[in-house]
Enzyme design. Structure first.
Site, mmCIF file in Angstrom:
data_model
loop_
_atom_site.group_PDB
_atom_site.id
_atom_site.type_symbol
_atom_site.label_atom_id
_atom_site.label_comp_id
_atom_site.label_asym_id
_atom_site.label_seq_id
_atom_site.Cartn_x
_atom_site.Cartn_y
_atom_site.Cartn_z
ATOM 1 N N GLU A 68 6.738 -0.328 -4.961
ATOM 2 C CA GLU A 68 5.689 -0.562 -5.955
ATOM 3 C C GLU A 68 4.385 -0.554 -5.187
ATOM 4 O O GLU A 68 4.079 -1.468 -4.433
ATOM 5 C CB GLU A 68 5.931 -1.888 -6.679
ATOM 6 N N SER A 103 0.821 -1.211 0.000
ATOM 7 C CA SER A 103 0.000 0.000 0.000
ATOM 8 C C SER A 103 0.855 1.261 0.000
ATOM 9 O O SER A 103 1.992 1.270 0.484
ATOM 10 C CB SER A 103 -0.916 0.015 1.223
ATOM 11 N N THR A 104 0.279 2.331 -0.515
ATOM 12 C CA THR A 104 0.975 3.616 -0.544
ATOM 13 C C THR A 104 1.249 4.113 0.869
ATOM 14 O O THR A 104 2.320 4.672 1.140
ATOM 15 C CB THR A 104 0.149 4.639 -1.329
#
Length: 513
Positions: free
Chosen positions: A277, A256-257
């Site tokens: 990523e 997750s970001t």
């Protein structure tokens, strides 16, 4: 939304039993298969049935410290980083060992990931197994490890500069639950081929594919102790040590970001290199000249593996002249998308990974409804599931219309089988909508004109893009994102080089009189 009928006498319960009986629950640390020092273990749950498949060693801080120390020692005190012959042999041995257990690995993935068995024939297993170790192994021989620059110098002397590529050092590889073996192999392959040592920390929802690799490395290969370590833990605090420990040189993270940003902050004090990523909210653009026959298959593709793909085109932007018919056709198609037991060959949509993720997806849909969205199909749990799937984490394939591109459902990564449909007026409008996102991972366009499609592709700010069904996936093709979708690239020469440092050595030679 109804579940598909059973197509075989076995169920996920049977596959889960087989996977649990053959699973490796130990970690690999310093060349040994070990339990946690405390003896603690954690349960591995089937997302399809909710049944406990088995358990796995639960590392604590002492175990992680030992793994990092082993990786550091293997890099600093052995010839792993410079012995290309050894690296090539070990990777070839690992490839052969995985190939020999491919069928067991497939059963295990379906059981612990909940991925439909059809997905293991592509990106979930077969594709990465064919390429993800072999490609970087070839680069050991083919890559330009050194190049010479001749020029400059003082007082007429000759100045020879050698540019050398060297391994970064200790790599922390942190991997997700959605495509675990695919991501693991695409991290291990280039990191090890480049000469690094690795501490692999798999997602706690899907630990066994990683521990299986650990067992194969220990039993079937010549990897020196400490070159690869596999540490399993449900503790975020223990996993977080990889981001703060100064002995780790690079963090390679897929997830997750929010966690990616946390890792960047954690790694700042020790100036760690980062490959991240992260999430996506990719747009598929349907131009006014698109073949209508491709719209529904593209829309249904978002449902594969219950929408748990970072590159899924979960926003579909449709030219206004095609929009109403497309909404009707996609809604009809979603009513018959095959949902059910992931072991059945015809299942497209299995469960999401956990009960918590199911609730997050349903909460996002509920919020969209409160904000005025229309849910044309789905929007809740799956009805009509057989009894053995009653405690599984299934969400009905869902289509949402009537929202603005700025709405949460159109901007946030949902990670479930949820598609948002949005109209646009012309090409410029479509590009603006596609780029109006915090993410920039992937995208697609459909047009009868390849030239027009390529023009759109060059204007959308994403790391990967497909024109008329073009597939960007491959061990030789760099994959990663712009903006909040990450930093760096996985695969390709670019992905290989991010595991390397660059050193320039200058040598002065006096010219002969």
């Amino acid at each position: 939304m109804s579940a598909i009928p059973a197509e075989r006498t076995e169920t996920s319960v049977d596959w889960g039993r087989r996977a649990g009986a053959r699973a490796e629950g130990r970690m690999l640390i310093a060349g040994e298969l070990v339990e946690a020092v405390s003896g603690a273990r954690f349960d591995n749950l089937s997302p399809a049935t909710g049944i406990v498949l088995g358990d796995t060693a639960a590392a604590e801080a002492q175990d992680m410290d030992r793994a990092i120390a082993a990786a550091r020692a293997a890099f600093d005190t052995t010839d792993w980083s410079t012995n290309r012959v050894l690296r090539k042999r070990c990777l070839e041995q690992l490839q052969a060992a995985i190939d020999a257990e491919k069928d067991e690995l497939r059963t295990e993935l379906v059981a612990e990931v909940g991925c439909p068995v059809m997905t293991t024939e592509s990106a979930q297993l077969d594709w990465p197994l064919a390429e993800s170790l072999r490609y970087p192994t070839r680069l050991i021989d083919e890559f330009e490890w050194e190049r010479v620059l001749d020029g400059g110098g003082l007082f007429g002397d000759r100045n020879i500069r050698t540019v050398v590529k060297e391994a970064v050092g200790v790599v922390a590889a942190v991997t997700p639950s959605n495509f675990p073996i695919e991501v693991i192999l695409n991290k291990l392959g280039p990191a090890l081929a480049a000469g690094n040592t690795v501490v692999l920390k798999p997602d706690p929802h899907t630990p066994w594919n990683a521990t299986r690799l650990g067992r194969l490395i220990a039993e079937k290969t010549d990897f020196p102790p400490g070159v690869v370590n596999v540490v399993t833990t449900p503790s975020n605090d223990v996993a977080g040590l990889l981001g703060t420990d100064a002995r780790v040189d690079l963090v390679s993270f897929t997830g997750s970001t929010a966690v990616g940003k946390l890792l960047m902050r954690q790694g700042a004090d020790s100036m760690k290199r980062m490959f991240l990523e992260l999430g996506g909210k990719s747009a598929a653009i349907v131009l006014d000249d698109a073949n209508p026959a491709v719209i529904v298959p593209t829309a249904v593709g978002v449902c594969v593996h219950a929408g748990q793909a970072c590159a899924a085109t979960s926003r579909m932007l449709i030219h206004r002249s095609l929009y109403d018919q497309a909404v009707a056709d996609i809604t009809t198609a979603y009513q018959s998308v095959p949902v059910g037991d992931p072991i059945y060959p015809g299942t497209l949509v299995g469960p999401v990974i956990s009960a918590a993720q199911k609730q997050r997806v349903l909460a996002a849909i509920a919020r969209a409804r409160r904000d005025g969205a229309e849910v044309t199909v789905g929007g809740g749990p799956v009805e009509g599931l057989p009894e053995h799937l009653a405690d599984g984490h299934f969400v009905a394939p869902t289509v949402i219309t009537g929202v603005d591109n700025s709405s949460a459902i159109a901007q946030d990564e949902i990670f479930g089988p949820v598609l948002v449909l949005l109209p646009f007026d012309d090409d410029d409008h479509a590009v603006r909508l596609a780029n109006d996102s915090a993410f920039g991972l992937a995208g697609a366009v459909m047009s009868r004109s390849a030239e027009r499609g390529m023009s759109i592709a060059r204007r959308v700010r994403t790391g990967s893009f497909g024109v008329n069904g073009g597939m960007f996936y491959g061990a030789d093709a760099p994959f990663g994102g712009y903006k909040n979708s990450g930093v760096g690239r996985q695969c390709g020469i670019e992905g290989f080089q991010q595991y390397l440092e660059t050193k320039t050595i200058a040598r002065r030679e006096r010219r002969k009189a």
